[in-house]
Design an enzyme around this catalytic site. Structure first.
Site, PDB file in Angstrom:
ATOM      1  N   HIS A 166      -1.988  -5.407  -4.541  1.00 65.74           N
ATOM      2  CA  HIS A 166      -2.783  -6.627  -4.692  1.00 65.74           C
ATOM      3  C   HIS A 166      -2.532  -7.553  -3.522  1.00 65.74           C
ATOM      4  CE1 HIS A 166      -3.070  -5.289  -8.910  1.00 65.74           C
ATOM      5  NE2 HIS A 166      -4.176  -6.012  -8.939  1.00 65.74           N
ATOM      6  N   LYS A 190      -0.693 -12.968  -5.370  1.00 64.25           N
ATOM      7  CA  LYS A 190      -0.543 -12.614  -6.796  1.00 64.25           C
ATOM      8  C   LYS A 190       0.873 -12.898  -7.256  1.00 64.25           C
ATOM      9  CE  LYS A 190      -1.550  -9.035 -10.217  1.00 64.25           C
ATOM     10  NZ  LYS A 190      -2.231  -9.955 -11.140  1.00 64.25           N
TER      11      LYS A 190
END
Ligand SMILES: NC(=O)c1ccc[n+]([C@@H]2O[C@H](COP(=O)([O-])OP(=O)(O)OC[C@H]3O[C@@H](n4cnc5c(N)ncnc54)[C@H](OP(=O)(O)O)[C@@H]3O)[C@@H](O)[C@H]2O)c1
Length: 250
Positions: free
Chosen positions: A154, A158
């Site tokens: 990600h 995040k």
């Protein structure tokens, strides 16, 4: 037309949902709600996303008295310490996109779902749901000498790791194969650049065979569209806790 109140509208997922509601046009953005103190509170939605919408951004869930459904995409702390009691009081169905809840949090969310319909999923992509169903088929036939690795990647903003989706995949694999325990599935989390979300599941046995399954999203739109579809779906449901399986199999 269903009236949606979007909580966490200034975030990455919130802005995408907001844009999709405005683009789709057959659902109404009734309220856009940000954190108290956020710079966009009191400003028009048009200042947040490139659109002509002049709806003013508010900062209190309890002001959203005229909506059919809430979509929450904030963070676990904000939800548990601010949103939870307000949603309970409002008595309106809730789509919970937010992730990274503790086990105690999940118990409290289950309790909330006895009072209002709650839809909770770490991933609103229907394709991801189908991906997990495929994995469940594969893991049922897996030999005992197989190692299982989940690699999730990600963007570098995040906060939680492993991702809610990686945990969903792990739990689904365990539920499909009783011989598999959590300690046999390792999860590797990568946080780099602007990756929207990639989940790779690798099965490697001791007989020179490796099978890799991968799901990748190129934008947040699959999550946003899923959240909006689910928001329409949950309106007809009684109190209870729902997930993608309920939605996709309905
Ligand atoms: N289910 C899915 O398909 C899916 C997909 C992607 C992401 N997610 C999850 O969705 C959540 C949001 O992700 P993101 O990437 O959008 O994170 P993000 O960019 O950090 O956005 C979170 C937003 O919540 C706002 N917020 C915090 N407290 C609030 C409050 N009390 N009231 C209203 N807004 C509040 C923040 O505002 P400030 O900036 O002012 O603090 C921020 O704009 C995360 O839990 C993420 O894991 C779920």
């Amino acid at each position: 037309m269903i009236k949606i109140a979007l909580v966490g509208c200034t975030g990455k997922l919130g802005k995408t949902i907001l844009k999709r509601i405005l683009d789709i046009g057959d659902v109404e953005l009734r309220y856009a709600i940000a954190r108290r103190g956020n710079q966009f509170v009191g400003k028009s939605v048009s200042e947040l996303v490139n659109d002509k919408c002049d709806l003013k951004i508010i900062d209190d869930i309890e002001l959203a008295v005229d909506c059919d459904v809430f979509i929450d995409c904030t963070n676990a702390d904000a939800f548990m310490n601010n949103g939870y009691a307000k949603y309970e009081k409002m008595g309106i169905p809730l789509v919970l996109a937010t992730t990274a809840f503790s086990q105690d949090d999940v118990k409290r969310i289950k309790l909330l779902s006895t009072k209002i319909p709650v839809f909770m999923s770490g991933n609103f992509s229907v394709t991801l749901h189908n991906f997990i169903e495929t994995l469940k088929f594969a893991v049922k036939r897996m030999s005992d000498d197989t190692d299982v690795q989940i690699v999730e990647s990600h963007h570098n903003q995040k906060l939680d790791a492993p991702s809610g989706t990686a945990l969903m995949i792990r739990d689904a694999l365990i539920s499909a194969n009783p011989n598999l325990s959590a300690d046999r599935i390792s999860i590797c989390s990568v946080r780099v650049g602007k990756i929207f979300g990639e989940h790779e599941v690798i099965f490697a046995n001791n007989r020179d065979e490796i099978v890799t399954y991968k799901h990748q999203v190129m934008s947040r739109e699959p999550f946003a569209d899923g959240a909006i579809n689910v928001a329409e779906w949950i309106l007809a449901k009684p109190n209870g806790l729902y997930g993608m399986g309920d939605f996709c199999d309905d």
